[in-house]
Design an enzyme around this catalytic site. Structure first.
Site, PDB file in Angstrom:
ATOM      1  N   ARG A 234       0.696  -1.377   0.042  1.00 47.62           N
ATOM      2  CA  ARG A 234       0.249   0.206   0.068  1.00 47.62           C
ATOM      3  C   ARG A 234       0.505   1.427   0.130  1.00 47.62           C
ATOM      4  NH1 ARG A 234      -5.323   0.852   3.275  1.00 47.62           N
ATOM      5  NH2 ARG A 234      -5.873  -0.294   2.105  1.00 47.62           N
TER       6      ARG A 234
ATOM      7  N   HIS B 190      -7.484   1.466  -6.279  1.00 44.06           N
ATOM      8  CA  HIS B 190      -7.698  -0.099  -5.189  1.00 44.06           C
ATOM      9  C   HIS B 190      -8.273  -1.479  -5.780  1.00 44.06           C
ATOM     10  CE1 HIS B 190      -7.436  -2.194  -0.663  1.00 44.06           C
ATOM     11  NE2 HIS B 190      -8.852  -0.194  -0.861  1.00 44.06           N
TER      12      HIS B 190
ATOM     13  N   GLN C 119     -10.063  -4.329  -3.692  1.00 51.36           N
ATOM     14  CA  GLN C 119     -10.913  -3.833  -2.632  1.00 51.36           C
ATOM     15  C   GLN C 119     -12.300  -3.804  -3.930  1.00 51.36           C
ATOM     16  OE1 GLN C 119     -12.196  -2.521   0.139  1.00 51.36           O
ATOM     17  NE2 GLN C 119     -14.276  -3.208  -0.546  1.00 51.36           N
TER      18      GLN C 119
ATOM     19  N   ASP D 251     -17.598   5.878  -1.429  1.00 50.70           N
ATOM     20  CA  ASP D 251     -16.299   5.879  -0.721  1.00 50.70           C
ATOM     21  C   ASP D 251     -15.794   8.085  -0.019  1.00 50.70           C
ATOM     22  OD1 ASP D 251     -13.652   5.217   0.304  1.00 50.70           O
ATOM     23  OD2 ASP D 251     -13.349   5.954  -1.583  1.00 50.70           O
TER      24      ASP D 251
ATOM     25  N   CYS E 186     -16.651   1.114   0.817  1.00 47.31           N
ATOM     26  CA  CYS E 186     -15.392  -0.138   1.034  1.00 47.31           C
ATOM     27  C   CYS E 186     -14.477  -0.251   2.533  1.00 47.31           C
ATOM     28  CB  CYS E 186     -14.363   0.828   0.200  1.00 47.31           C
ATOM     29  SG  CYS E 186     -13.462   2.073   0.594  1.00 47.31           S
TER      30      CYS E 186
ATOM     31  N   ARG F 241     -12.860  -9.750   0.915  1.00 42.86           N
ATOM     32  CA  ARG F 241     -11.440  -8.788   1.233  1.00 42.86           C
ATOM     33  C   ARG F 241     -10.642 -10.260   1.267  1.00 42.86           C
ATOM     34  NH1 ARG F 241      -9.692  -3.570   1.590  1.00 42.86           N
ATOM     35  NH2 ARG F 241      -7.008  -4.341   0.667  1.00 42.86           N
TER      36      ARG F 241
HETATM   37  N1  NVA Z   1     -10.541   6.671  -1.248  1.00 43.71           N
HETATM   38  C1  NVA Z   1     -10.368   6.174   0.022  1.00 43.71           C
HETATM   39  C2  NVA Z   1      -9.955   4.401   0.391  1.00 43.71           C
HETATM   40  C3  NVA Z   1     -10.039   4.053   1.624  1.00 43.71           C
HETATM   41  C4  NVA Z   1      -9.770   2.247   1.559  1.00 43.71           C
HETATM   42  C5  NVA Z   1      -8.939   6.105   0.412  1.00 43.71           C
HETATM   43  O1  NVA Z   1      -8.128   6.247  -0.511  1.00 43.71           O
HETATM   44  O2  NVA Z   1      -8.200   6.676   1.461  1.00 43.71           O
END
Ligand code: NVA
Length: 310
Positions: A101, A128, A131, A227, A267, A295
Site C-alpha cells: 500500500r 484499489h 477492494q 467512499d 469500502c 477482501r
Molecule cells: N479512497 C479511500 C479508500 C480507503 C480504503 C482512500 O484512499 O483513503
C-alpha cells in the site's frame, strides 16, 4: 512469467472471472488452498494507514499456509533510504510475493519491474483493485453468482478521481458491468483511465457513464457504492468536501431510485452523515460487512492464482 496485480486490468476478463469463481469457492472452505505451505513469506508493506487490508492479507496469507511479514513503511522508508529497485532486489531473494500500500502507482511499478515475484496493489493514490475484486464478489453473492455480474448496473457516488472510482471503472467494465460514476465536474476521472474503461466495456458488453446527476446515476442500479470524500493523503478540508460532494451523499431519498433489490457497498472506513447516512449504511440493503469479509476470500484467490501463474 511473473504476474502482478497493480491495477484492475492486469487481469483479463477471463482471468478476473476465474479469480472471482475461485474466491467464491474458497469462501466456504477456508483452508482448501495451501500454495504458501512451508511456510513461505509474503511481505506486506504499508506506507499509509490500514486496518481491513492488514487484517485480510495477514489472515489470508496464514490460511494459505504462509507467513505474513508486515513492514511499516515509516521504518522501511522505501525509496528514501535506498532505491525502490534495490529494495525490490532484496525482497525478491527471500519472499514469495509482495503486497504494498503506497502513494504513486509508479512506486509499485518500479517494485514489480525489479522484484521477480508477484506484486499486489493494496491501494495506491490511483487504484484499489483488491477492494473492487471483493466488491464484485459481494455483488455476485447477492445477485445470483459470478455469471450474473455482466449487465448489472453499478453506481459509484462521490470523488470521481480517487482510487475507488478508477478501480470501479476498470474492474467493473472488465466484468461487463454498466458502471456509472456520479461526481462533480471538478473531480472527473483521469481521462486515460476513463478511455481504458470505455475500451474494456466495449469488449465486455458493459458500459461506462460519468455524470453530475446523482439521481439519474442511481436510477435502476443493482449496486450503489460510495467512499470517503477525503482519501488518505488528500488535504481537502471537511467544508470543501461538503460543498463539493454534498449533492452525492448516499441517503434514503437517493437510494429509493435504485432497483428494489439493490445492494449498498462501501469500502470502509465510512463517515456516517458525510458520504453516506447511518440509515443507509446500517440499513437492510447494506452489505458492507460481507464486502469487508470478501477482501479475505478475494485476496486469497488472487494470491493463489498469481503464485500458480508465476
Ligand atoms: N479512497 C479511500 C479508500 C480507503 C480504503 C482512500 O484512499 O483513503
Amino acid at each position: 512469467m511473473t504476474r502482478h496485480f497493480l491495477r484492475d486490468d492486469d487481469l483479463t476478463a477471463e482471468e478476473q472471472r476465474h479469480v472471482l469463481t475461485l474466491a467464491a469457492q474458497i469462501a466456504g472452505d477456508r483452508f482448501a488452498l495451501r500454495p504458501l505451505a512451508g511456510p513461505r513469506t509474503v511481505a506486506v508493506l504499508f506506507d499509509k494507514p490500514t486496518l481491513r487490508t492488514q487484517v485480510s492479507f495477514t489472515t489470508g496469507i496464514v490460511e494459505l499456509g504462509g507467513y505474513p511479514m508486515v513492514v511499516d513503511g515509516k521504518l522501511a522508508q522505501i525509496g528514501v533510504r535506498e532505491s525502490i529497485a534495490d529494495t525490490a532486489r532484496v525482497l525478491g531473494r527471500q519472499v514469495a510475493a509482495v503486497v504494498w500500500r503506497t502513494y504513486e502507482q509508479s512506486r509499485l511499478e518500479e517494485m514489480a519491474e525489479h522484484v521477480g515475484v508477484p506484486v499486489v496493489n493494496a491501494l495506491t493514490d490511483q487504484f484499489h483493485p483488491c477492494q473492487v475484486l471483493a466488491d464484485l464478489l459481494t455483488i455476485a453473492q447477492h445477485r445470483g453468482g459470478v455469471d450474473a455480474l455482466p449487465g448489472t448496473v453499478l453506481t459509484y457516488l462521490g470523488d470521481g478521481r480517487n482510487n475507488m472510482a478508477h478501480s470501479y471503472l476498470l474492474g467493473g467494465a472488465l466484468a461487463g458491468l454498466h458502471v456509472r460514476v456520479a461526481t462533480p465536474a471538478e473531480r472527473q476521472p483521469d481521462p486515460d483511465v476513463l478511455a481504458r474503461a470505455e475500451g474494456l466495456a466495449r469488449a465486455s458488453g458493459g458500459s461506462v457513464t460519468v455524470t453530475a446527476d446523482a439521481t439519474a446515476a442511481v436510477s435502476g442500479a443493482g449496486a450503489v457504492a460510495t467512499d470517503t470524500w477525503v482519501s488518505m493523503g488528500d488535504d481537502r478540508s471537511a467544508e470543501e468536501a461538503e460543498a463539493l460532494f454534498g449533492p452525492f451523499r448516499l441517503d434514503e431519498r437517493l437510494l429509493a431510485h435504485a432497483a428494489p433489490d439493490a445492494v449498498v457497498l462501501h469500502c470502509l472506513p465510512a463517515y456516517r452523515g458525510k458520504e453516506i447516512t447511518a440509515e443507509v449504511i446500517d440499513g437492510p440493503r447494506s452489505v458492507v460487512f460481507d464486502e469487508a469479509e470478501n477482501r479475505l476470500h478475494a485476496q486469497k484467490a488472487l494470491l493463489a492464482w498469481l503464485l500458480e501463474q508465476s
